[in-house]
Write an enzyme that holds these catalytic residues in place. Structure first.
Site, PDB file in Angstrom:
ATOM      1  N   VAL A  20      -8.623   7.954 -52.395  1.00 35.21           N
ATOM      2  CA  VAL A  20      -9.167   8.323 -51.080  1.00 35.21           C
ATOM      3  C   VAL A  20      -9.818   7.118 -50.406  1.00 35.21           C
ATOM      4  O   VAL A  20      -9.619   6.858 -49.218  1.00 35.21           O
ATOM      5  CB  VAL A  20     -10.184   9.479 -51.236  1.00 35.21           C
ATOM      6  CG1 VAL A  20     -10.931   9.739 -49.936  1.00 35.21           C
ATOM      7  CG2 VAL A  20      -9.477  10.746 -51.704  1.00 35.21           C
TER       8      VAL A  20
ATOM      9  N   ARG B  18      -2.838  14.417 -48.377  1.00 36.89           N
ATOM     10  CA  ARG B  18      -1.946  14.796 -49.477  1.00 36.89           C
ATOM     11  C   ARG B  18      -1.425  13.541 -50.143  1.00 36.89           C
ATOM     12  O   ARG B  18      -0.993  12.606 -49.458  1.00 36.89           O
ATOM     13  CB  ARG B  18      -0.746  15.602 -48.944  1.00 36.89           C
ATOM     14  CG  ARG B  18      -1.083  16.995 -48.481  1.00 36.89           C
ATOM     15  CD  ARG B  18       0.056  17.550 -47.685  1.00 36.89           C
ATOM     16  NE  ARG B  18       0.365  16.665 -46.557  1.00 36.89           N
ATOM     17  CZ  ARG B  18       1.499  16.690 -45.866  1.00 36.89           C
ATOM     18  NH1 ARG B  18       2.458  17.526 -46.187  1.00 36.89           N
ATOM     19  NH2 ARG B  18       1.690  15.864 -44.858  1.00 36.89           N
ATOM     20  N   GLU B  19      -1.446  13.526 -51.470  1.00 37.42           N
ATOM     21  CA  GLU B  19      -0.855  12.391 -52.165  1.00 37.42           C
ATOM     22  C   GLU B  19       0.616  12.301 -51.784  1.00 37.42           C
ATOM     23  O   GLU B  19       1.291  13.314 -51.633  1.00 37.42           O
ATOM     24  CB  GLU B  19      -0.971  12.575 -53.681  1.00 37.42           C
ATOM     25  CG  GLU B  19      -2.374  12.420 -54.168  1.00 37.42           C
ATOM     26  CD  GLU B  19      -2.470  12.408 -55.687  1.00 37.42           C
ATOM     27  OE1 GLU B  19      -1.512  11.995 -56.349  1.00 37.42           O
ATOM     28  OE2 GLU B  19      -3.520  12.822 -56.185  1.00 37.42           O
TER      29      GLU B  19
ATOM     30  N   CYS C 234      -6.617  17.477 -56.983  1.00 35.92           N
ATOM     31  CA  CYS C 234      -7.518  18.245 -56.111  1.00 35.92           C
ATOM     32  C   CYS C 234      -7.554  19.744 -56.390  1.00 35.92           C
ATOM     33  O   CYS C 234      -8.611  20.284 -56.692  1.00 35.92           O
ATOM     34  CB  CYS C 234      -7.135  18.006 -54.649  1.00 35.92           C
ATOM     35  SG  CYS C 234      -7.530  16.334 -54.127  1.00 35.92           S
TER      36      CYS C 234
ATOM     37  N   THR D 185     -15.219  14.826 -52.503  1.00 36.93           N
ATOM     38  CA  THR D 185     -15.367  16.280 -52.452  1.00 36.93           C
ATOM     39  C   THR D 185     -16.567  16.684 -53.311  1.00 36.93           C
ATOM     40  O   THR D 185     -16.578  16.428 -54.519  1.00 36.93           O
ATOM     41  CB  THR D 185     -14.072  16.954 -52.964  1.00 36.93           C
ATOM     42  OG1 THR D 185     -13.002  16.536 -52.116  1.00 36.93           O
ATOM     43  CG2 THR D 185     -14.182  18.464 -52.943  1.00 36.93           C
TER      44      THR D 185
ATOM     45  N   LYS E  48       3.941  16.512 -58.391  1.00 34.99           N
ATOM     46  CA  LYS E  48       4.815  16.857 -57.259  1.00 34.99           C
ATOM     47  C   LYS E  48       5.618  15.611 -56.920  1.00 34.99           C
ATOM     48  O   LYS E  48       5.261  14.500 -57.352  1.00 34.99           O
ATOM     49  CB  LYS E  48       4.002  17.345 -56.049  1.00 34.99           C
ATOM     50  CG  LYS E  48       3.107  16.268 -55.455  1.00 34.99           C
ATOM     51  CD  LYS E  48       2.480  16.718 -54.158  1.00 34.99           C
ATOM     52  CE  LYS E  48       1.727  15.565 -53.518  1.00 34.99           C
ATOM     53  NZ  LYS E  48       1.121  15.895 -52.239  1.00 34.99           N
TER      54      LYS E  48
ATOM     55  N   LYS F 195     -13.894  21.877 -46.997  1.00 39.78           N
ATOM     56  CA  LYS F 195     -12.966  21.208 -47.906  1.00 39.78           C
ATOM     57  C   LYS F 195     -12.559  22.129 -49.059  1.00 39.78           C
ATOM     58  O   LYS F 195     -11.381  22.278 -49.384  1.00 39.78           O
ATOM     59  CB  LYS F 195     -13.604  19.919 -48.432  1.00 39.78           C
ATOM     60  CG  LYS F 195     -12.829  19.224 -49.530  1.00 39.78           C
ATOM     61  CD  LYS F 195     -11.448  18.790 -49.075  1.00 39.78           C
ATOM     62  CE  LYS F 195     -10.570  18.426 -50.237  1.00 39.78           C
ATOM     63  NZ  LYS F 195     -10.343  17.039 -50.424  1.00 39.78           N
TER      64      LYS F 195
ATOM     65  N   GLU G 231     -11.967  14.651 -46.725  1.00 39.54           N
ATOM     66  CA  GLU G 231     -10.599  14.155 -46.469  1.00 39.54           C
ATOM     67  C   GLU G 231      -9.609  15.284 -46.689  1.00 39.54           C
ATOM     68  O   GLU G 231      -9.847  16.179 -47.493  1.00 39.54           O
ATOM     69  CB  GLU G 231     -10.289  12.967 -47.371  1.00 39.54           C
ATOM     70  CG  GLU G 231     -10.523  13.172 -48.870  1.00 39.54           C
ATOM     71  CD  GLU G 231      -9.414  13.880 -49.610  1.00 39.54           C
ATOM     72  OE1 GLU G 231      -8.300  13.932 -49.064  1.00 39.54           O
ATOM     73  OE2 GLU G 231      -9.657  14.380 -50.723  1.00 39.54           O
ATOM     74  N   PHE G 232      -8.509  15.215 -45.948  1.00 42.89           N
ATOM     75  CA  PHE G 232      -7.425  16.189 -46.132  1.00 42.89           C
ATOM     76  C   PHE G 232      -6.125  15.413 -46.295  1.00 42.89           C
ATOM     77  O   PHE G 232      -5.199  15.542 -45.504  1.00 42.89           O
ATOM     78  CB  PHE G 232      -7.355  17.145 -44.931  1.00 42.89           C
ATOM     79  CG  PHE G 232      -8.646  17.886 -44.683  1.00 42.89           C
ATOM     80  CD1 PHE G 232      -8.974  19.006 -45.438  1.00 42.89           C
ATOM     81  CD2 PHE G 232      -9.539  17.462 -43.708  1.00 42.89           C
ATOM     82  CE1 PHE G 232     -10.164  19.686 -45.228  1.00 42.89           C
ATOM     83  CE2 PHE G 232     -10.734  18.131 -43.485  1.00 42.89           C
ATOM     84  CZ  PHE G 232     -11.053  19.247 -44.245  1.00 42.89           C
TER      85      PHE G 232
HETATM   86  C1  UDX Z   1      -4.180  18.609 -51.512  1.00 44.33           C
HETATM   87  C2  UDX Z   1      -4.307  19.111 -50.069  1.00 44.33           C
HETATM   88  O1  UDX Z   1      -3.041  19.479 -49.562  1.00 44.33           O
HETATM   89  C3  UDX Z   1      -4.959  18.063 -49.204  1.00 44.33           C
HETATM   90  O2  UDX Z   1      -5.162  18.577 -47.902  1.00 44.33           O
HETATM   91  C4  UDX Z   1      -6.300  17.715 -49.845  1.00 44.33           C
HETATM   92  O3  UDX Z   1      -7.095  16.897 -49.133  1.00 44.33           O
HETATM   93  C5  UDX Z   1      -6.060  17.158 -51.241  1.00 44.33           C
HETATM   94  O4  UDX Z   1      -5.443  18.185 -52.004  1.00 44.33           O
HETATM   95  P1  UDX Z   1      -2.452  17.151 -52.863  1.00 44.33           P
HETATM   96  O5  UDX Z   1      -3.265  17.401 -54.096  1.00 44.33           O
HETATM   97  O6  UDX Z   1      -1.868  15.806 -52.637  1.00 44.33           O
HETATM   98  O7  UDX Z   1      -3.288  17.526 -51.540  1.00 44.33           O
HETATM   99  O8  UDX Z   1      -1.313  18.185 -52.958  1.00 44.33           O
HETATM  100  P2  UDX Z   1      -0.413  19.166 -52.089  1.00 44.33           P
HETATM  101  O9  UDX Z   1       0.727  18.446 -51.477  1.00 44.33           O
HETATM  102  O10 UDX Z   1      -1.178  20.092 -51.238  1.00 44.33           O
HETATM  103  O11 UDX Z   1       0.108  19.946 -53.351  1.00 44.33           O
HETATM  104  C6  UDX Z   1      -0.793  20.698 -54.159  1.00 44.33           C
HETATM  105  C7  UDX Z   1      -0.010  21.588 -55.057  1.00 44.33           C
HETATM  106  O12 UDX Z   1       0.708  22.497 -54.276  1.00 44.33           O
HETATM  107  C8  UDX Z   1       1.007  20.828 -55.892  1.00 44.33           C
HETATM  108  O13 UDX Z   1       0.982  21.272 -57.217  1.00 44.33           O
HETATM  109  C9  UDX Z   1       2.324  21.120 -55.232  1.00 44.33           C
HETATM  110  O14 UDX Z   1       3.386  21.165 -56.146  1.00 44.33           O
HETATM  111  C10 UDX Z   1       2.060  22.450 -54.590  1.00 44.33           C
HETATM  112  N1  UDX Z   1       2.792  22.560 -53.338  1.00 44.33           N
HETATM  113  C11 UDX Z   1       2.691  21.563 -52.424  1.00 44.33           C
HETATM  114  C12 UDX Z   1       3.566  23.638 -53.109  1.00 44.33           C
HETATM  115  O15 UDX Z   1       3.643  24.538 -53.938  1.00 44.33           O
HETATM  116  N2  UDX Z   1       4.267  23.694 -51.934  1.00 44.33           N
HETATM  117  C13 UDX Z   1       4.180  22.689 -51.004  1.00 44.33           C
HETATM  118  O16 UDX Z   1       4.826  22.771 -49.975  1.00 44.33           O
HETATM  119  C14 UDX Z   1       3.381  21.595 -51.260  1.00 44.33           C
END
Ligand code: UDX
Length: 450
Positions: free
Chosen positions: A11, A158-159, A277, A123, A337, A208, A155-156
């Site tokens: 972050v 996504r990785e 997260c 967070t 992911k 958050k 922060e929001f």
């Molecule tokens: C998340 C939030 O999306 C982001 O806004 C926050 O600030 C940090 O946490 P991230 O951990 O990168 O981001 O993951 P994200 O892309 O949201 O995926 C989280 C989980 O959801 C993953 O296990 C992924 O496989 C799953 N996912 C993601 C889905 O099931 N469908 C999707 O379309 C995207």
């Protein structure tokens, strides 16, 4: 604006680089000398698409620099941002690094600009900024709140899409100790056209958690429906969810065209949520609620459904293959992911753990996470340098991460290399593909025909 970022993790570094791109003068501070040197060479210390190019630009143009010296960074600095880790612990969340960072900022506050705002981006559970962070800064600086300001700016990101997310935010949330502090923090984002929410420190912290626990809840809801469908001959969770998605409250029709919001992809079945997260944040909020004597039966169940999901996937494999003892299973995908090499709380790793418990020998491949996965190797888990070597002689292959390239592999040839040509899609990602007749593709969320 002169900004100091404390902590160059995911972050901190993405935020620092993006703020530097906006023209702010940013110094990222970290204790690790090698990391600081690496950043100053314009290199990203972790995998994140777009970050290397951006780092290269901002370090060359001089708007971003990294340093091991907080006092140097704090000189004339208007805003410091705490972006250190808040890992899970037995208590829910470990705030030690946040407290330490706040104390160190307090220690050097006298060097900063006459009015300075300490901003928390890590967070943290509701109340942390107004109590822990405030008290640490006040104690170390011997100044009272008002002489300096406090903000909480979650922060929001996504990785895998963090730079894009920073550049195109849905909203900017700024919790403020008072208006002067909030206005200064809002200055950082001058030029953005999205809604900027000025609110209390506690609301910002809670927004958050609510955002991430909502995503986790949608995923676990979909997975509970999937578990039901898996037990009902004739049911298929995708057919069920496709129909649910057509509810106009979920996918409205605008100017005659149906809008399919991204949120719908969280209303699909999978082997569960993972990453740095969602699992941590659901846990932290549940534990926090317990501390303040509020029960969270829904969030407790969200975790339970998610914890069970990898086991359910492995039970499906056993139902098809029988005993897994000494059977070779190819695991395609390790990251939590696609688009990242992050293995934290990855459902793919959990599937591997269950497969191991059943005596399977796992040959794992991931297009980017193999270096990060070195530590998972043992006599039962072997890393393969290609999907081909992973599937050769395998009793089955499992898609653990929905990397799009897995659908493009030559599955006709692969099915001939495998001992038995079963492909289990634990992410349910590739159901639309025309699989060769030589391969048996088995999705989740449907009853397996005996
Ligand atoms: C998340 C939030 O999306 C982001 O806004 C926050 O600030 C940090 O946490 P991230 O951990 O990168 O981001 O993951 P994200 O892309 O949201 O995926 C989280 C989980 O959801 C993953 O296990 C992924 O496989 C799953 N996912 C993601 C889905 O099931 N469908 C999707 O379309 C995207």
């Amino acid at each position: 604006m002169r900004i100091t970022i404390v902590g160059t993790g995911y972050v901190g570094l993405v935020t620092g680089a993006c703020l530097a791109e906006l023209g702010h003068q940013v110094t990222c501070v970290d204790l690790i000398k090698e990391r600081v040197e690496q950043i100053n060479r314009g290199e990203a210390p972790f995998y994140e698409p777009e970050l290397p190019r951006l780092l290269n630009t901002v370090t060359r143009q001089g708007t971003l620099q990294a340093s091991t010296s907080l006092p140097e960074a704090m000189r004339e600095c208007e805003l410091s941002m705490i972006t250190v880790g808040t890992p899970a612990n037995a208590d829910g969340i470990d705030l030690t690094a946040v407290a330490d960072a706040a104390g160190q900022i307090g220690t050097w506050l006298h060097l900063a600009a006459p009015y300075h705002v300490v901003t928390v981006k890590s967070t943290v559970t509701p109340g942390t900024t107004a109590t822990l962070v405030r008290s640490r800064v006040e104690a170390a600086s011997r100044q009272s709140l008002g002489k300096f300001g406090l903000c909480m700016n979650p922060e929001f990101l996504r990785e895998g899409a963090a730079v894009t997310d920073f550049r195109n935010p849905d909203r900017i949330v700024i919790g403020q100790s008072d208006q002067r502090a909030g206005n200064l923090a809002a200055e950082m984002y001058r030029g953005f056209t999205c809604p900027v929410i000025m609110t209390t420190l506690e609301n910002a912290e809670m927004i958050k958690y609510t955002s991430n626990t909502l995503l986790a809840t949608l995923i676990s809801f979909s997975n509970e429906i999937a578990s039901l469908c898996e037990a009902i001959p004739g049911c298929d969770v995708d057919a069920v969810m496709d129909a649910i998605h057509l509810d106009k409250r979920l996918s409205p029709i605008v100017n005659g065209e149906r809008i399919k919001p991204d949120i719908l992809s969280y209303l699909r079945t999978s082997s569960g949520y993972g990453g740095s997260c969602l699992p941590k944040d659901v846990l932290a909020l549940r534990m926090f609620a317990k501390h303040i004597s509020v029960s969270t039966p829904l969030l407790d169940a969200v975790t339970e459904v998610n914890t069970n999901r990898p086991r359910v996937v492995v039970e499906r494999i056993i139902r098809t293959l029988g005993s897994l003892r000494n059977r070779k299973i190819a695991m395609l995908g390790l990251a939590f992911k696609p688009g990242t090499d992050d293995l934290r709380f990855s459902p793919a790793i959990e599937i591997i753990n269950h497969l191991r418990q059943h005596g399977a020998i796992i040959h794992a491949y991931d297009p980017v996470a193999l270096p990060a996965a070195a530590g998972i190797q043992n006599e039962q888990v072997i890393l393969s340098d290609s999907p081909e070597s992973a599937v050769t002689d395998a009793d089955a292959a499992v898609i653990g991460t929905a990397w799009p390239e897995f659908a493009e592999l030559d599955w006709h040839t692969f099915s001939n290399l495998m001992k038995t040509p079963y492909l289990f899609d634990a992410r349910n990602a590739f159901r639309d593909k025309n699989w060769p007749a030589s391969l048996r593709y088995i999705p989740i969320g449907v009853c397996i025909e005996e």
